[in-house]
Design a protein around this motif. Structure first.
Motif, short mmCIF file in Angstrom:
data_model
loop_
_atom_site.label_atom_id
_atom_site.label_comp_id
_atom_site.label_asym_id
_atom_site.label_seq_id
_atom_site.Cartn_x
_atom_site.Cartn_y
_atom_site.Cartn_z
N TYR A 117 112.99 68.09 45.98
CA TYR A 117 113.12 68.51 44.57
C TYR A 117 113.44 67.34 43.66
CZ TYR A 117 113.61 72.64 47.37
OH TYR A 117 113.40 73.59 48.31
N GLY A 126 121.20 84.72 49.08
CA GLY A 126 121.57 83.30 49.15
C GLY A 126 122.75 83.01 50.06
N LYS A 182 121.60 84.22 55.35
CA LYS A 182 121.16 85.13 56.42
C LYS A 182 119.83 84.70 57.04
CE LYS A 182 121.12 88.65 53.60
NZ LYS A 182 121.46 87.94 52.35
N SER A 183 118.83 84.46 56.18
CA SER A 183 117.52 84.07 56.72
C SER A 183 117.59 82.70 57.38
CB SER A 183 116.48 84.00 55.60
OG SER A 183 116.43 85.20 54.94
N THR A 184 118.40 81.82 56.80
CA THR A 184 118.56 80.49 57.39
C THR A 184 119.14 80.62 58.80
OG1 THR A 184 118.98 79.61 55.19
CG2 THR A 184 119.63 78.23 57.05
N HIS A 203 119.22 94.21 54.02
CA HIS A 203 120.03 94.64 52.88
C HIS A 203 120.25 96.15 52.95
CE1 HIS A 203 120.23 90.92 50.63
NE2 HIS A 203 118.98 90.69 51.01
N1 LIG Z 1 113.56 75.97 51.48
C1 LIG Z 1 114.75 75.82 50.89
N2 LIG Z 1 115.05 74.68 50.21
C2 LIG Z 1 116.25 74.52 49.62
N3 LIG Z 1 117.24 75.41 49.66
C3 LIG Z 1 117.00 76.56 50.30
C4 LIG Z 1 115.75 76.84 50.96
N4 LIG Z 1 115.81 78.07 51.53
C5 LIG Z 1 117.04 78.54 51.24
N5 LIG Z 1 117.75 77.64 50.51
C6 LIG Z 1 119.15 77.78 50.05
O1 LIG Z 1 119.97 78.04 51.17
C7 LIG Z 1 120.94 79.04 50.87
C8 LIG Z 1 120.79 80.20 51.85
O2 LIG Z 1 119.50 80.81 51.66
P1 LIG Z 1 118.96 81.99 52.58
O3 LIG Z 1 117.53 82.19 52.25
O4 LIG Z 1 119.32 81.71 53.98
O5 LIG Z 1 119.84 83.20 52.03
P2 LIG Z 1 119.73 84.77 52.35
O6 LIG Z 1 121.12 85.23 52.65
O7 LIG Z 1 118.70 85.02 53.38
O8 LIG Z 1 119.27 85.32 50.94
P3 LIG Z 1 118.40 86.64 50.53
O9 LIG Z 1 119.26 87.84 50.80
O10 LIG Z 1 118.20 86.43 49.06
O11 LIG Z 1 117.12 86.59 51.31
C9 LIG Z 1 120.72 79.41 49.40
O12 LIG Z 1 121.63 78.65 48.63
C10 LIG Z 1 119.30 78.97 49.11
O13 LIG Z 1 119.18 78.56 47.77
#
Ligand SMILES: Nc1ncnc2c1ncn2[C@@H]1O[C@H](COP(=O)(O)OP(=O)(O)OP(=O)(O)O)[C@@H](O)[C@H]1O
Length: 247
Positions: A20, A68, A71-73, A210
Motif C-alpha cells: 500500500y 476485522g 477470524k479469516s486470518t 457471524h
Molecule cells: N490482505 C490484507 N492486507 C492488509 N491487511 C489485511 C488484509 N486482510 C486483512 N487485513 C487486516 O487484518 C485484520 C484482520 O482481518 P480479517 O480479515 O482476518 O478479519 P475478520 O475477523 O475475518 O473480519 P470480517 O468479519 O470482516 O471478515 C484487519 O485489521 C484487516 O484490515
C-alpha cells in the motif's frame, strides 16, 4: 497413530504495508507540483498477536468476533496459506479448506480439466479424481458445459463447480469461512445438506461465522477473537453470551 490436532503457539502475523505504500508516478508528480499531499506511510497490520490455540480431535470450533478481528486470518493461518512472522504452527491431519473455492482454477481450461487440476491439488490421485468426476459434474449440474472453458461460465456456475470439487474429497480437518453462497436457492439447499455431511465426518471442524445460531448448533467449542487475540474460550453458549453482553 498420532491424532489430528491444530497447535498454534505465540503466533504473530503481519500484513506487510509495502504493497500500500508504493507510490505511482502520477502521485509522485502531483506531490512535486504540490497538487496533492505526499502519501503518509502506512504501518504493517498485525492481524494475530501472540496467538496460541490448541484444537483436539473431536472438537468443532466456532470463531466469532467483530469485523476485522482476525477470524479469516486465523483460518488461513491454520490452513498454512500465510507465512507467520514468529511463533509455531503445527497441524496434524489432512486439511480441507472451504474458502477461496475457485483458487487455482484455470479460466482457459474446461470444467473437466479443472476438476482434475483442483482434485490433484486437494490431494487426490488421478485415479480417484477420475472416479469422482461424474459425481462432481452431476452435483454441479453443468451438463455439456463441463467441456467448455470455464471462462464461459456464469459466476453461479463457477461457484457450483468449485463447491462440488472442493467437497468431493473428504478431509480430516475442515476449515470453513461463513456460509458458502453457492448458486441459486435449490443449489444452496443441496449444498447445505452436503456441508452437514462433511461437518459430521470431519475429525476437527473450524468454522468462522457471524451467524451465532449456526455456531451454537454446529460447534462444541467457541472462541471470541478481538484485535488479533482470543478474549474468551469455552462452550458456545457461554462465549456467545459473553460476546452479546460485550456489544
Ligand atoms: N490482505 C490484507 N492486507 C492488509 N491487511 C489485511 C488484509 N486482510 C486483512 N487485513 C487486516 O487484518 C485484520 C484482520 O482481518 P480479517 O480479515 O482476518 O478479519 P475478520 O475477523 O475475518 O473480519 P470480517 O468479519 O470482516 O471478515 C484487519 O485489521 C484487516 O484490515
Amino acid at each position: 497413530m498420532e491424532k489430528c490436532h491444530i497447535t498454534l503457539n505465540n503466533v504473530n502475523l503481519f500484513y506487510p504495508s509495502h504493497i500500500y505504500n508504493a507510490t505511482t508516478l502520477k502521485q509522485e508528480i502531483f506531490a512535486v507540483l504540490k497538487l496533492q499531499k505526499k502519501k503518509e506511510k502506512l504501518e504493517d497490520v498485525q492481524a494475530l498477536k501472540d496467538f496460541s490455540l490448541q484444537v483436539k480431535e473431536g472438537e468443532k470450533l466456532g470463531i466469532i468476533g467483530h469485523n476485522g478481528a482476525g477470524k479469516s486470518t486465523l483460518l488461513k493461518t491454520i490452513a498454512g496459506i500465510y507465512p507467520i512472522k514468529s511463533g509455531e504452527r503445527n497441524v496434524k491431519g489432512e486439511i480441507r479448506s472451504l474458502f477461496d473455492l475457485s483458487l487455482g482454477f484455470d479460466l482457459e481450461s474446461t470444467g473437466r480439466e479443472n476438476i482434475m487440476y483442483r482434485g490433484l491439488l486437494l490431494g487426490g490421485t488421478p485415479k480417484i479424481v477420475r472416479e469422482k468426476e461424474q459425481e462432481i459434474i452431476d452435483f454441479a449440474e453443468l451438463g455439456e458445459f463441463i467441456d467448455y472453458p470455464i471462462r464461459s461460465y456464469s459466476s453461479g456456475m463457477l461457484v457450483r463447480l468449485a463447491f462440488a470439487i472442493s467437497t468431493s474429497i473428504p478431509g480430516e480437518i475442515l476449515l470453513l469461512d461463513e456460509v458458502i453462497a453457492a448458486g441459486d436457492a435449490s443449489f444452496y439447499a443441496k449444498a447445505k445438506e452436503r456441508m452437514s455431511g462433511l461437518m459430521s465426518q470431519a475429525k476437527i471442524l473450524v468454522l468462522v461465522s457471524h451467524d451465532l445460531n449456526t455456531v451454537r448448533e454446529v460447534c462444541n467449542r467457541a472462541i471470541l477473537v478481538r484485535q488479533g487475540r482470543i478474549i474468551k474460550d469455552g462452550k458456545p453458549d457461554d462465549v456467545i453470551e459473553y460476546y452479546r453482553n460485550s456489544l
